[in-house]
Design an enzyme around this catalytic site. Structure first.
Site, mmCIF file in Angstrom:
data_model
loop_
_atom_site.group_PDB
_atom_site.id
_atom_site.type_symbol
_atom_site.label_atom_id
_atom_site.label_comp_id
_atom_site.label_asym_id
_atom_site.label_seq_id
_atom_site.Cartn_x
_atom_site.Cartn_y
_atom_site.Cartn_z
ATOM 1 N N GLN A 11 31.616 33.888 33.144
ATOM 2 C CA GLN A 11 30.349 33.782 33.863
ATOM 3 C C GLN A 11 29.526 35.053 33.665
ATOM 4 O O GLN A 11 30.035 36.161 33.757
ATOM 5 C CB GLN A 11 30.635 33.567 35.346
ATOM 6 C CG GLN A 11 29.523 32.896 36.103
ATOM 7 C CD GLN A 11 30.011 32.308 37.425
ATOM 8 O OE1 GLN A 11 31.202 32.109 37.628
ATOM 9 N NE2 GLN A 11 29.094 32.014 38.322
ATOM 10 N N SER A 89 38.008 35.877 32.640
ATOM 11 C CA SER A 89 37.904 35.023 33.824
ATOM 12 C C SER A 89 37.936 33.553 33.404
ATOM 13 O O SER A 89 38.933 33.093 32.873
ATOM 14 C CB SER A 89 36.644 35.383 34.627
ATOM 15 O OG SER A 89 36.705 34.836 35.923
ATOM 16 N N HIS A 189 37.791 37.326 42.336
ATOM 17 C CA HIS A 189 38.865 38.235 41.900
ATOM 18 C C HIS A 189 39.194 39.273 42.986
ATOM 19 O O HIS A 189 39.340 40.459 42.716
ATOM 20 C CB HIS A 189 38.502 38.914 40.576
ATOM 21 C CG HIS A 189 38.275 37.940 39.463
ATOM 22 N ND1 HIS A 189 39.289 37.178 38.926
ATOM 23 C CD2 HIS A 189 37.145 37.582 38.798
ATOM 24 C CE1 HIS A 189 38.781 36.398 37.980
ATOM 25 N NE2 HIS A 189 37.494 36.619 37.891
ATOM 26 N N GLN A 238 45.016 34.678 38.827
ATOM 27 C CA GLN A 238 43.735 35.177 38.317
ATOM 28 C C GLN A 238 42.611 35.119 39.351
ATOM 29 O O GLN A 238 41.739 35.982 39.396
ATOM 30 C CB GLN A 238 43.338 34.366 37.069
ATOM 31 C CG GLN A 238 42.172 34.955 36.302
ATOM 32 C CD GLN A 238 41.263 33.882 35.751
ATOM 33 O OE1 GLN A 238 40.468 33.303 36.490
ATOM 34 N NE2 GLN A 238 41.372 33.611 34.465
#
Length: 298
Positions: A11, A89, A189, A238
Site C-alpha cells: 500500500q 506488507s 503493523h 505480519q
C-alpha cells in the site's frame, strides 16, 4: 550465476491508471474478470477512479494484488523465474502466490478479508520518519507505551504506528529531516491490530497453503523459508508485527542475490533497497512495456 529476487510493493505504491495496459492482453483481462466476481466490484473501475477512492484500504489492497499477480504471471510466461521472492506488507501475498503457496483465488479472498478488517480499524495513527537518529528513535519507542516500529524500511526511513497521542509524543521528541503522518485508517503493523489479526486467523486457518516452490523472505522473519506452516504463521504475525524490510534487503547479498526486480506500480521498493544495498542491480516491471521482450530486455 547471479541470483534474482522478485519483490512486490504494498500500500502506497498504487497509482491511478495502474494495470490498465494489461487489459489489452486476453489472459490478463480474464484475470480481472475473475477478480471482479470474487470481490463484487470492478478493479479496473477503481484503478481508473480518483486517487482518494483508489487509496482507500478496502480497494487498494485487492487492486494491487490483482495487478502485481498478473505481472508476475506474465513474467513467468516469458520464461522469467526468480530465485527468491519477497513482498512489502500486502505484497507478501503476491510473493506467496508467485511461489505457488496458494492459487490466485485463495490469495485474493484472503486479501479481501484483510482489507476489510484493516479498513474498519479506525483507532490509531501511522507516521513516516526520514533522516533521523536511530538510537534516539529506539530510545523514545522504548520509553513511550502504545507506539511501535511498524516498517523498518532502511537506515534512514521508517514508519511508526500506534495510538495517536503516543505517535505524536515520539514525533515531538525525535529530530527528523521529515515526518509525515500517513493517510491510513488505523495503526497497521502494531498491537492495535490484534483484534483484526485474531479475526483474520480464521480465514488463514481455512486456507490451503502448499510448499513454496521459491524461497520466501517474510516481513516478520527475513530468513528464507518454503515450509507451508511456517509461511502461514509468518503471514498471521505480519498484521501486528514489524515489516523488517531493511533486514530483507541485507539478506539478499548474503543469499547470493545480485539482481532485484520490483514487480508492480512505482519504484518504492527499489528506491528503498538502493539505500541499503547500492551494489545490487535494480529493475522495475510495472507495465506491459517493461516486460522482457517488449523493451528489448531479455
Amino acid at each position: 550465476m547471479t541470483k534474482t529476487a522478485w519483490v512486490f510493493p504494498g500500500q502506497g505504491s498504487q497509482a491511478v491508471g495502474m494495470g490498465m495496459d494489461l487489459l489489452e492482453l486476453p489472459e490478463a483481462k480474464a484475470r480481472f474478470q475473475q477478480a471482479d466476481e470474487i470481490l463484487g466490484w470492478s478493479v479496473a473501475e477503481i484503478c481508473q477512479s480518483d486517487a482518494d477512492k483508489l487509496s482507500r484500504t478496502l480497494y487498494t489492497q485487492p487492486s494491487l494484488y490483482v495487478v502485481e499477480s498478473i505481472l508476475a504471471d506474465l513474467l513467468k510466461a516469458r520464461g522469467q523465474q526468480p530465485d527468491f521472492v519477497a513482498g512489502h506488507s500486502l505484497g507478501e501475498y503476491v510473493a506467496l502466490y508467485t511461489a505457488d503457496v496458494f492459487d490466485f483465488e485463495t490469495g485474493l479472498r484472503l486479501i479481501k478479508q484483510r482489507a476489510e478488517l484493516m479498513d474498519s480499524a479506525s483507532d490509531g495513527l501511522m507516521a513516516a520518519l526520514l533522516g533521523f537518529d536511530r538510537d534516539q528513535l529506539e530510545q523514545q519507542l522504548q520509553q513511550t507505551p502504545d507506539v511501535v516500529l511498524a516498517n523498518d524500511n532502511n537506515a534512514g526511513q521508517v514508519v511508526i504506528s500506534g495510538k495517536p497521542t503516543a505517535v505524536e509524543t515520539v514525533l515531538g521528541n525525535v529530530k527528523a529531516k521529515r515526518a509525515v503522518k500517513l493517510n491510513v485508517s488505523g495503526a497497521f503493523h502494531s498491537p492495535l491490530m490484534a483484534a483484526a489479526a485474531t479475526e483474520f486467523q480464521k480465514a488463514l486457518d481455512g486456507a490451503t497453503f502448499n510448499l513454496a516452490q521459491i524461497p520466501v523472505l517474510s516481513n516478520v522473519d527475513p530468513i528464507p523459508a518454503t515450509d507451508a506452516a511456517t509461511l502461514k504463521d509468518r503471514l498471521n504475525r505480519q498484521m501486528t508485527g514489524t515489516v523488517r524490510w531493511r533486514e530483507i534487503s541485507l539478506r539478499m547479498p548474503a543469499e547470493g542475490i545480485g539482481r532485484v526486480v520490483e514487480v508492480g506500480p512505482g519504484k518504492v521498493l527499489t528506491g528503498i533497497i538502493k539505500r541499503t544495498c547500492p551494489e545490487l542491480v535494480l529493475e522495475n516491471v510495472g507495465s506491459v512495456a517493461e516486460l522482457p521482450g517488449n523493451s528489448g530486455d531479455e
